[in-house]
Design an enzyme around this catalytic site. Structure first.
Site, PDB file in Angstrom:
ATOM      1  N   LYS A 187     -20.302  39.545 -17.525  1.00 23.81           N
ATOM      2  CA  LYS A 187     -21.507  38.723 -17.300  1.00 23.81           C
ATOM      3  C   LYS A 187     -22.749  39.458 -17.812  1.00 23.81           C
ATOM      4  O   LYS A 187     -23.603  38.871 -18.483  1.00 23.81           O
ATOM      5  CB  LYS A 187     -21.655  38.412 -15.796  1.00 23.81           C
ATOM      6  CG  LYS A 187     -20.620  37.393 -15.300  1.00 23.81           C
ATOM      7  CD  LYS A 187     -20.561  37.281 -13.778  1.00 23.81           C
ATOM      8  CE  LYS A 187     -19.437  36.333 -13.362  1.00 23.81           C
ATOM      9  NZ  LYS A 187     -19.242  36.247 -11.900  1.00 23.81           N
ATOM     10  N   GLN A 244     -21.310  38.735  -6.404  1.00 25.80           N
ATOM     11  CA  GLN A 244     -19.944  38.648  -6.928  1.00 25.80           C
ATOM     12  C   GLN A 244     -18.941  38.571  -5.779  1.00 25.80           C
ATOM     13  O   GLN A 244     -18.972  39.387  -4.858  1.00 25.80           O
ATOM     14  CB  GLN A 244     -19.652  39.872  -7.821  1.00 25.80           C
ATOM     15  CG  GLN A 244     -18.278  39.854  -8.458  1.00 25.80           C
ATOM     16  CD  GLN A 244     -18.107  38.729  -9.471  1.00 25.80           C
ATOM     17  OE1 GLN A 244     -18.996  38.425 -10.246  1.00 25.80           O
ATOM     18  NE2 GLN A 244     -16.947  38.068  -9.448  1.00 25.80           N
ATOM     19  N   ASP A 297     -25.127  30.447  -9.054  1.00 25.08           N
ATOM     20  CA  ASP A 297     -23.709  30.140  -8.862  1.00 25.08           C
ATOM     21  C   ASP A 297     -23.520  28.712  -8.340  1.00 25.08           C
ATOM     22  O   ASP A 297     -22.412  28.198  -8.314  1.00 25.08           O
ATOM     23  CB  ASP A 297     -23.078  31.124  -7.856  1.00 25.08           C
ATOM     24  CG  ASP A 297     -22.177  32.145  -8.544  1.00 25.08           C
ATOM     25  OD1 ASP A 297     -21.738  31.877  -9.686  1.00 25.08           O
ATOM     26  OD2 ASP A 297     -21.913  33.194  -7.939  1.00 25.08           O
TER      27      ASP A 297
END
Ligand code: NAD
Length: 299
Positions: free
Chosen positions: A54, A100, A123
């Site tokens: 990422k 994460q 997200d």
């Protein structure tokens, strides 16, 4: 029949090209690049590897990405306070915050995710963003679900009026994808069936699908006998298995028996190189969107 490949890597490259141009334009106007902070808790190898890709992708498109590493021993309150501090940052320059997953077992994952403000939630997990998606006015859409829809649209695979079967009902993949594919408009208007571990006769349901998406985490779950000839099969699963051909090594596979299903399906996405790169590309798109919304460049 040999299925055509849904090349997520190539599509992600094209998406990155357009994000790079938009990020440069944002930087000119804002006097700074869009900024993403990724919180990485502990040292799970898979999580570290996802975070690395990422951050590398962000660097390629001109998004400033910082990885904040936290020891696995951190408790829920510490993580909640960290996220709140990032959101409060003096100049207010953190556009996107991503925690994460998975978090260590002793941490209340929901509490940590809930501490990410809705306007930095790249997200797409915040209840406000989930609610907007369910009402058909999406803002930040969970990246993997958005990536699967983008993959279908890019390949010209019609969804309107067709049967889509999704295996897996997680908040991260299956549920938001069911909302996207059943929503109105491009890449939507499908008749969606959402299957899960309690579904009876999964194979029979899957055989109805014009579009079949597997998001479970079980290698070999989808076999050729579960696939309607000509269907588009999208494999979201990521599983590390022992590699029979290499000496003691391992490799990544999806949930779909790629060789068998390729002979029946019309389209198939590989693992790796399918949905994974698109998930990352959609994260970049969400970060840019967050930055532009905060600057008032998008409504
Ligand atoms: P999850 O564990 O939260 O959900 C799995 C779902 O599968 C559940 O809804 C469960 O009911 C269902 N399920 C389990 N066994 C089943 C069975 N035998 N038959 C039918 N359904 C069954 O997982 P998740 O976070 O949604 O991830 C699913 C998979 O996708 C994992 O392999 C994960 O690594 C992968 N993933 C990939 C990406 C990507 O970028 N490619 C992103 C997220 C997740």
């Amino acid at each position: 029949m040999s299925a055509r490949i849904l090349d997520g890597k190539a599509l992600a490259g094209r998406i990155e090209d357009s994000i790079r141009a938009e990020a440069a334009s944002f930087s000119r106007v804002a006097g700074r690049p869009p900024r993403l902070v990724v919180v990485l808790v502990g040292d799970v190898a898979a999580s570290a590897s996802y975070v690395k890709s990422k951050a590398a992708a962000a660097a390629r498109v001109g998004i400033d990405a910082e990885v904040v590493r936290v020891p696995a021993s951190a408790d829920t309150q510490t993580l909640v306070e960290l996220v709140r501090a990032l959101a409060r940052e003096e100049q207010g320059s953190v556009d996107g915050i991503l925690v994460q997953l998975p978090l260590p077992a002793h941490v209340d994952t929901q509490a940590v995710l809930d501490s990410v403000p809705a306007d930095r939630d790249v997200d797409g997990f915040h209840p406000e963003n989930a609610g907007l998606l369910s009402q058909g006015r999406p803002r930040f859409v969970p990246c993997t679900a958005a990536g699967v829809q983008r993959m279908l649209v890019d390949a010209g695979i019609a969804t309107a009026g067709r049967e889509a079967v999704i295996i897996g009902r997680s908040d991260i993949v299956g549920k938001p994808l069911a909302l996207l594919l059943s929503g109105r408009g491009e890449g939507g208007d499908a008749t969606v069936t959402l299957c899960h571990s309690r579904s009876d006769d999964l194979a029979a349901i899957c055989r109805r699908a014009d579009i079949l998406v597997a998001a479970v985490g079980k290698p070999g779950l989808v076999t050729a006998g579960m696939v309607k000839p000509g269907a588009a099969v999208v494999d979201v699963g990521i599983n590390r298995v022992a590699d029979a051909t290499a000496s003691g090594g391992s490799r990544l596979v999806g949930d779909v028996d790629f060789a068998g299903v390729s002979a029946v399906a019309g389209w198939i996405s590989p693992v790796p190189g399918g949905v994974g790169p698109l998930t990352v590309a959609m994260l970049l798109a969400n970060t840019l969107l967050a930055a532009e919304l905060r600057l008032g460049r998008r409504a």
